[in-house]
Design a protein around this motif. Structure first.
Motif, mmCIF file in Angstrom:
data_model
loop_
_atom_site.group_PDB
_atom_site.id
_atom_site.type_symbol
_atom_site.label_atom_id
_atom_site.label_comp_id
_atom_site.label_asym_id
_atom_site.label_seq_id
_atom_site.Cartn_x
_atom_site.Cartn_y
_atom_site.Cartn_z
ATOM 1 N N GLY A 158 0.723 -1.185 -0.132
ATOM 2 C CA GLY A 158 0.024 -0.076 0.090
ATOM 3 C C GLY A 158 0.844 1.103 0.061
ATOM 4 N N MET A 159 2.104 1.154 0.193
ATOM 5 C CA MET A 159 2.846 2.284 0.386
ATOM 6 C C MET A 159 3.759 2.657 -0.821
ATOM 7 N N LEU A 160 4.218 1.564 -1.514
ATOM 8 C CA LEU A 160 5.581 1.859 -2.831
ATOM 9 C C LEU A 160 5.267 1.098 -4.030
ATOM 10 N N LEU A 161 4.749 -0.214 -3.705
ATOM 11 C CA LEU A 161 4.531 -1.001 -5.080
ATOM 12 C C LEU A 161 3.707 -0.273 -6.091
ATOM 13 N N PRO A 162 2.678 0.406 -5.833
ATOM 14 C CA PRO A 162 1.907 1.151 -7.132
ATOM 15 C C PRO A 162 2.807 1.999 -7.547
ATOM 16 N N LEU A 163 3.881 2.499 -7.006
ATOM 17 C CA LEU A 163 4.859 3.551 -7.769
ATOM 18 C C LEU A 163 5.442 2.839 -8.734
ATOM 19 N N PRO A 191 16.069 -4.870 2.413
ATOM 20 C CA PRO A 191 16.418 -5.976 2.026
ATOM 21 C C PRO A 191 16.393 -6.118 0.401
ATOM 22 N N LEU A 192 17.448 -6.751 -0.300
ATOM 23 C CA LEU A 192 17.579 -6.508 -1.695
ATOM 24 C C LEU A 192 16.609 -7.121 -2.353
ATOM 25 N N PRO A 193 16.207 -8.488 -1.849
ATOM 26 C CA PRO A 193 15.036 -9.185 -2.320
ATOM 27 C C PRO A 193 14.083 -8.131 -2.768
ATOM 28 N N ALA A 194 13.458 -7.604 -1.756
ATOM 29 C CA ALA A 194 12.264 -6.413 -2.044
ATOM 30 C C ALA A 194 12.574 -5.410 -3.065
ATOM 31 N N PHE A 195 13.768 -4.798 -2.743
ATOM 32 C CA PHE A 195 14.158 -3.741 -3.746
ATOM 33 C C PHE A 195 14.271 -4.290 -4.998
ATOM 34 N N LEU A 196 14.795 -5.597 -5.313
ATOM 35 C CA LEU A 196 14.951 -5.951 -6.771
ATOM 36 C C LEU A 196 13.782 -6.497 -7.227
ATOM 37 N N THR A 197 12.792 -7.171 -6.639
ATOM 38 C CA THR A 197 11.592 -7.394 -6.943
ATOM 39 C C THR A 197 10.588 -6.137 -7.565
ATOM 40 N N MET A 198 10.791 -5.086 -7.037
ATOM 41 C CA MET A 198 10.273 -3.846 -7.075
ATOM 42 C C MET A 198 10.631 -3.205 -8.859
ATOM 43 N N HIS A 199 11.900 -3.757 -9.202
ATOM 44 C CA HIS A 199 12.416 -3.311 -10.453
ATOM 45 C C HIS A 199 11.987 -4.592 -11.490
ATOM 46 N N PHE A 200 12.128 -5.838 -10.697
ATOM 47 C CA PHE A 200 12.015 -6.763 -12.025
ATOM 48 C C PHE A 200 10.663 -6.670 -12.236
ATOM 49 N N SER A 201 9.734 -6.163 -11.526
ATOM 50 C CA SER A 201 8.303 -6.193 -11.845
ATOM 51 C C SER A 201 7.992 -5.287 -13.132
ATOM 52 N N ARG A 202 8.728 -4.531 -13.808
ATOM 53 C CA ARG A 202 8.833 -3.777 -14.861
ATOM 54 C C ARG A 202 8.531 -4.692 -16.080
ATOM 55 N N LEU A 203 8.681 -6.018 -15.923
ATOM 56 C CA LEU A 203 8.453 -6.775 -16.973
ATOM 57 C C LEU A 203 7.049 -7.527 -17.077
ATOM 58 N N LEU A 204 6.313 -7.397 -15.700
ATOM 59 C CA LEU A 204 5.107 -7.828 -15.793
ATOM 60 C C LEU A 204 4.027 -7.138 -16.949
ATOM 61 N N GLY A 223 1.645 -7.429 -2.872
ATOM 62 C CA GLY A 223 2.508 -7.878 -1.778
ATOM 63 C C GLY A 223 2.754 -9.368 -1.440
ATOM 64 N N ASN A 224 2.232 -10.097 -2.618
ATOM 65 C CA ASN A 224 2.198 -11.668 -2.546
ATOM 66 C C ASN A 224 3.391 -12.188 -3.433
ATOM 67 N N SER A 225 4.318 -11.359 -3.947
ATOM 68 C CA SER A 225 5.073 -11.830 -4.992
ATOM 69 C C SER A 225 6.823 -11.363 -4.791
ATOM 70 N N VAL A 226 7.599 -12.527 -4.690
ATOM 71 C CA VAL A 226 9.075 -11.985 -4.848
ATOM 72 C C VAL A 226 9.538 -12.456 -6.253
ATOM 73 N N ILE A 227 9.991 -11.828 -6.922
ATOM 74 C CA ILE A 227 10.477 -11.918 -8.537
ATOM 75 C C ILE A 227 12.247 -12.416 -8.594
ATOM 76 N N CYS A 228 12.424 -13.334 -9.248
ATOM 77 C CA CYS A 228 13.945 -13.616 -9.613
ATOM 78 C C CYS A 228 13.984 -13.336 -10.871
ATOM 79 N N GLY A 229 15.000 -12.318 -11.201
ATOM 80 C CA GLY A 229 15.392 -12.110 -12.657
ATOM 81 C C GLY A 229 16.443 -12.993 -13.175
#
Length: 376
Positions: A49-54, A82-95, A114-120
């Motif tokens: 609710g805070m950052l993912l919509p950005l 945590p890098l997993p959260a930071f990187l997931t936010m940027h890997f999400s550009r592919l969705l 907030g139910n996904s962690v993404i691996c590039g």
């Protein structure tokens, strides 16, 4: 953010909300996370609710505000978020590039809640910087792909539920999304210098993984360009995360230098100490200015490949050297395992490897300014 660095009211609000969240919820639990080594999945829920919509507006036709996102990337670095959260936010550009509409909506909503962690998953045991000559292959069989191969030295493999995999598909490279529930996927862990959570770094083996063709991301055989475009802007955010780490390291070193006395005076009185940190501060401010220029150019649809490569290549070197100088200021105290600078040193060293080394960034810049005919 204007040229003076002053934030808008909206930018200040989002930044302050994130800072408040980190101070109340993340910082007090940081040592527990280090000791426990389990990625706190609740963090992704908190960010929903805070950052993912950005990073991924509800209307996928809208553009991401990369300047706003850059402010958050820098703040995340300051907190060693945590890098997993930071990187997931940027890997999400592919969705948004998932071709099938219903599948795209499903995974975007899963991410935004907030139910996904993404691996590039782009690099392989024998192909890191040479991302085009990968050996992972996907063979088309009726309405699905059969994928076999291995990815190594990737982020989040052991905790991800979504894998964005680059693979050969005949005449080119495609990006295909895998769900962790699919048969034939095996992940493994590689402990690195900055390892914080179990499963945050390692690899993925794919043994005849059957994937419906609706999981294709972008166009078939045109995934390499899509990947390079995504990585180009992601590198700016990685550079800002590294700069955030360096800023917090310098703040700690400056306070220590004013307090620590030697030969009857604060060590900040010695030019060897103060001038070194002054040089680091000047370089960091230069990189910050270039980074936000690159993000502003992205917002306006301008070609920013030179700026992006410079921020990632030179910026991560500047950040690492600043952390090293900060650690040197504290001496043995900074070198101990109880020091935050020891962790920052290990984390910042990794940014000289992932998402393109400084040498690769120089190659990108040289090819842009000389053209392929006259560059290495």
């Amino acid at each position: 953010m204007d040229l003076s660095g002053k934030l808008s009211d909206e930018e200040n609000l989002i930044k302050n909300n994130f800072d408040e969240y980190c101070q109340k919820n993340y910082v007090p639990n940081y040592q527990h996370y280090l000791d426990n080594r389990e990625f706190p999945v609740k963090i992704m829920k908190d960010l929903s609710g805070m950052l993912l919509p950005l990073t991924l507006p509800m209307d996928v036709n809208e553009n991401v505000d990369d300047v706003m996102l850059g402010i958050i990337s820098e703040e995340m670095g300051k907190y060693e978020f945590p890098l997993p959260a930071f990187l997931t936010m940027h890997f999400s550009r592919l969705l948004p590039h998932i071709g099938d509409e219903s599948l795209r909506e499903k995974y975007i909503q899963k991410y935004l809640s907030g139910n996904s962690v993404i691996c590039g998953a782009y690099t392989e045991p024998g192909h890191g910087s040479d991302a085009y000559h990968i050996t992972t292959e996907a063979h088309k069989s009726e309405n699905k792909y059969i994928i076999s191969g291995e990815k190594a030295f990737v982020s989040n493999p052991g905790i991800a539920d979504i894998f964005m995999v680059s693979t050969r598909t005949g005449s080119g490279i495609s990006i295909i999304m895998l769900d962790s529930s699919m048969d034939g996927i095996e992940t493994y862990e590689i402990e690195n210098m900055a390892h914080m959570f179990k499963g945050e770094f390692g690899g993925i083996r794919m043994n005849n993984v059957g994937v419906p063709d609706t999981y294709l991301v972008g166009e078939e055989n045109k995934g390499f360009k899509l990947l390079m475009d995504i990585l180009s802007i992601q590198r700016v955010h990685v550079g800002l995360y590294a700069i955030g780490i360096a800023e917090s390291a310098l703040s700690e070193a400056i306070e220590y230098a004013k307090m620590r006395r030697a030969f009857g005076m604060p060590i900040s009185k010695f030019e060897a100490v103060s001038f070194r940190l002054a040089d680091d501060m000047a370089k960091i401010e230069s990189i910050r200015a270039l980074a936000y220029r690159a993000l502003s150019m992205e917002n306006h649809g301008m070609d920013n490949r030179i700026e992006s490569a410079a921020v990632k290549g030179y910026g991560c070197e500047v950040a690492f050297n600043a952390v090293s100088d900060a650690l040197q200021t504290l001496g043995a105290a900074g070198y101990s395992k109880t020091s935050s600078l020891e962790r920052k040193f290990r984390i910042s060293r990794g940014f000289l490897l992932g998402d393109g080394t400084p040498d690769i960034q120089k190659l990108i810049i040289s090819r842009k300014i000389f053209g392929k005919e006259f560059s290495p």
